[in-house]
Design an enzyme around this catalytic site. Structure first.
Site, PDB file in Angstrom:
ATOM      1  N   HIS A 123      -8.671  56.263  -7.664  1.00 16.48           N
ATOM      2  CA  HIS A 123      -8.984  54.879  -8.046  1.00 16.48           C
ATOM      3  C   HIS A 123     -10.396  54.725  -8.609  1.00 16.48           C
ATOM      4  O   HIS A 123     -10.925  53.618  -8.661  1.00 16.48           O
ATOM      5  CB  HIS A 123      -8.767  53.935  -6.853  1.00 16.48           C
ATOM      6  CG  HIS A 123      -7.326  53.801  -6.454  1.00 16.48           C
ATOM      7  ND1 HIS A 123      -6.903  53.168  -5.314  1.00 16.48           N
ATOM      8  CD2 HIS A 123      -6.196  54.223  -7.072  1.00 16.48           C
ATOM      9  CE1 HIS A 123      -5.574  53.216  -5.233  1.00 16.48           C
ATOM     10  NE2 HIS A 123      -5.121  53.855  -6.287  1.00 16.48           N
ATOM     11  N   CYS A 131     -17.447  51.465 -20.407  1.00 12.94           N
ATOM     12  CA  CYS A 131     -17.460  50.257 -21.204  1.00 12.94           C
ATOM     13  C   CYS A 131     -16.038  49.758 -21.392  1.00 12.94           C
ATOM     14  O   CYS A 131     -15.078  50.528 -21.366  1.00 12.94           O
ATOM     15  CB  CYS A 131     -18.195  50.445 -22.519  1.00 12.94           C
ATOM     16  SG  CYS A 131     -17.422  51.621 -23.606  1.00 12.94           S
ATOM     17  N   CYS A 151     -22.911  48.731 -23.222  1.00 13.12           N
ATOM     18  CA  CYS A 151     -22.825  50.181 -23.385  1.00 13.12           C
ATOM     19  C   CYS A 151     -23.829  50.641 -24.442  1.00 13.12           C
ATOM     20  O   CYS A 151     -23.820  50.123 -25.567  1.00 13.12           O
ATOM     21  CB  CYS A 151     -21.405  50.550 -23.814  1.00 13.12           C
ATOM     22  SG  CYS A 151     -21.210  52.299 -24.212  1.00 13.12           S
ATOM     23  N   THR A 192      -4.618  55.067   5.442  1.00 14.25           N
ATOM     24  CA  THR A 192      -4.068  54.293   4.319  1.00 14.25           C
ATOM     25  C   THR A 192      -2.825  53.545   4.778  1.00 14.25           C
ATOM     26  O   THR A 192      -2.023  54.075   5.554  1.00 14.25           O
ATOM     27  CB  THR A 192      -3.774  55.178   3.079  1.00 14.25           C
ATOM     28  OG1 THR A 192      -3.144  54.352   2.081  1.00 14.25           O
ATOM     29  CG2 THR A 192      -2.895  56.372   3.377  1.00 14.25           C
ATOM     30  N   ALA A 235      -9.729  57.801  12.591  1.00 11.36           N
ATOM     31  CA  ALA A 235     -10.014  59.068  11.891  1.00 11.36           C
ATOM     32  C   ALA A 235     -11.281  59.730  12.439  1.00 11.36           C
ATOM     33  O   ALA A 235     -11.323  60.952  12.599  1.00 11.36           O
ATOM     34  CB  ALA A 235     -10.156  58.803  10.397  1.00 11.36           C
TER      35      ALA A 235
END
Ligand code: APR
Length: 248
Positions: A123, A131, A151, A192, A235
């Site tokens: 992701h 840009c 940019c 997740t 975790a």
């Protein structure tokens, strides 16, 4: 803290025999570092905006300044966070098995800061921009009065280098992740909710190819019923025990 008894011997045996271990992480692994998930983060100043107003290309076109400022706020929050024991354990796990692939849905960079090599970021990365027009990626950009800045190569507006709702995942990262899911012997899905596609389909691909599926999550998810081992803990508590058992 879980004691050794809580991690089944059979899981340790499977992991010791594995040639390739693949891992998929989500927002839950960073929870103990104080990084709120997207929806949890929409408190205070940002409570009145929905994800569609902050994390879609249409939202950026409508109000680029608002979207830039929201991500600038999250970038700052992530910069102040530190990797936790879960991230550190996964960095160590990479050196304990012949082949290791770490795939993450997180954009916070905490796996990399914990020392994990070759992280597959499905992701994107919140510390980078690209840009809007031509996707030139930058990991730093000129300070400017304009918000968002533009940019330096093509002059179009800069946006965070993250995958927004409705956008495609980076093709090479997805391809590597699918290949790892299809070839691993053990697949761990950690922190997740396994609701967002296509990442959520990776553990099932691994199961279809005969891999052992391990879930680390204090809550049940749609994947739990497919898991050979469901470790219902945080975790940051479960992974250090798992790694120390593998070394033993
Ligand atoms: N250890 C392990 N798991 C945890 C912990 C913890 N300490 N704390 C919470 N969890 C679990 C929750 O039970 C939940 O199942 O982490 C999961 C977090 O789920 P989500 O917030 O839905 O995060 P994620 O699955 O990463 O979301 C996927 O959706 O918001 C979009 O693009 C964004 O990458 C994100 C994607």
């Amino acid at each position: 803290m879980l004691d050794n008894f809580d991690i089944p011997d059979l899981l340790i045996q499977n992991m010791k025999a594995a040639r390739h271990v693949a891992v998929l992480t989500g927002a839950g692994i960073s929870a103990e570092s104080g990084v709120p998930t997207f929806r949890e983060a929409q408190t205070g100043l940002w409570a009145r905006y929905s994800p569609e107003e902050l994390a879609t290309p249409q939202a950026f076109q409508r109000n680029p300044q608002l979207v830039w400022e929201w991500y600038a706020w999250r970038r700052e929050l992530v910069s102040r966070a530190e990797p936790n024991l879960g991230h550190v354990a996964l960095a160590e796990l990479a050196g304990l098995v012949p082949q290791f692939t770490l795939i993450t849905q997180n954009v916070d960079g905490l796996h990399q800061r914990a020392g994990s090599p070759n992280v597959i970021c499905l992701h994107g990365n919140i510390q980078e921009t690209k840009c809007f027009a031509r996707e030139h990626v930058l990991d730093n950009w000129p300070e400017s009065e304009a918000v968002p800045p533009t940019c330096p190569t093509c002059g179009s507006l800069l946006r965070p280098n993250v995958v927004w709702f409705g956008e495609n995942l980076p093709a090479a990262a997805l391809q590597t992740a699918v290949a790892a899911a299809e070839s691993c012997d053990v697949f761990l899905t950690i922190g997740t909710s396994a609701l967002v596609q296509p990442a959520a389909s990776l553990p099932l691909r691994a199961v279809e190819r005969g891999a052992t599926l391990v879930e680390v999550n204090p809550q049940a998810t749609p994947l739990t019923r497919f898991a050979d081992f469901a470790l219902a803990g945080a975790a940051g508590e479960v992974l250090p025990v798992l790694v120390s058992r593998l070394k033993g």
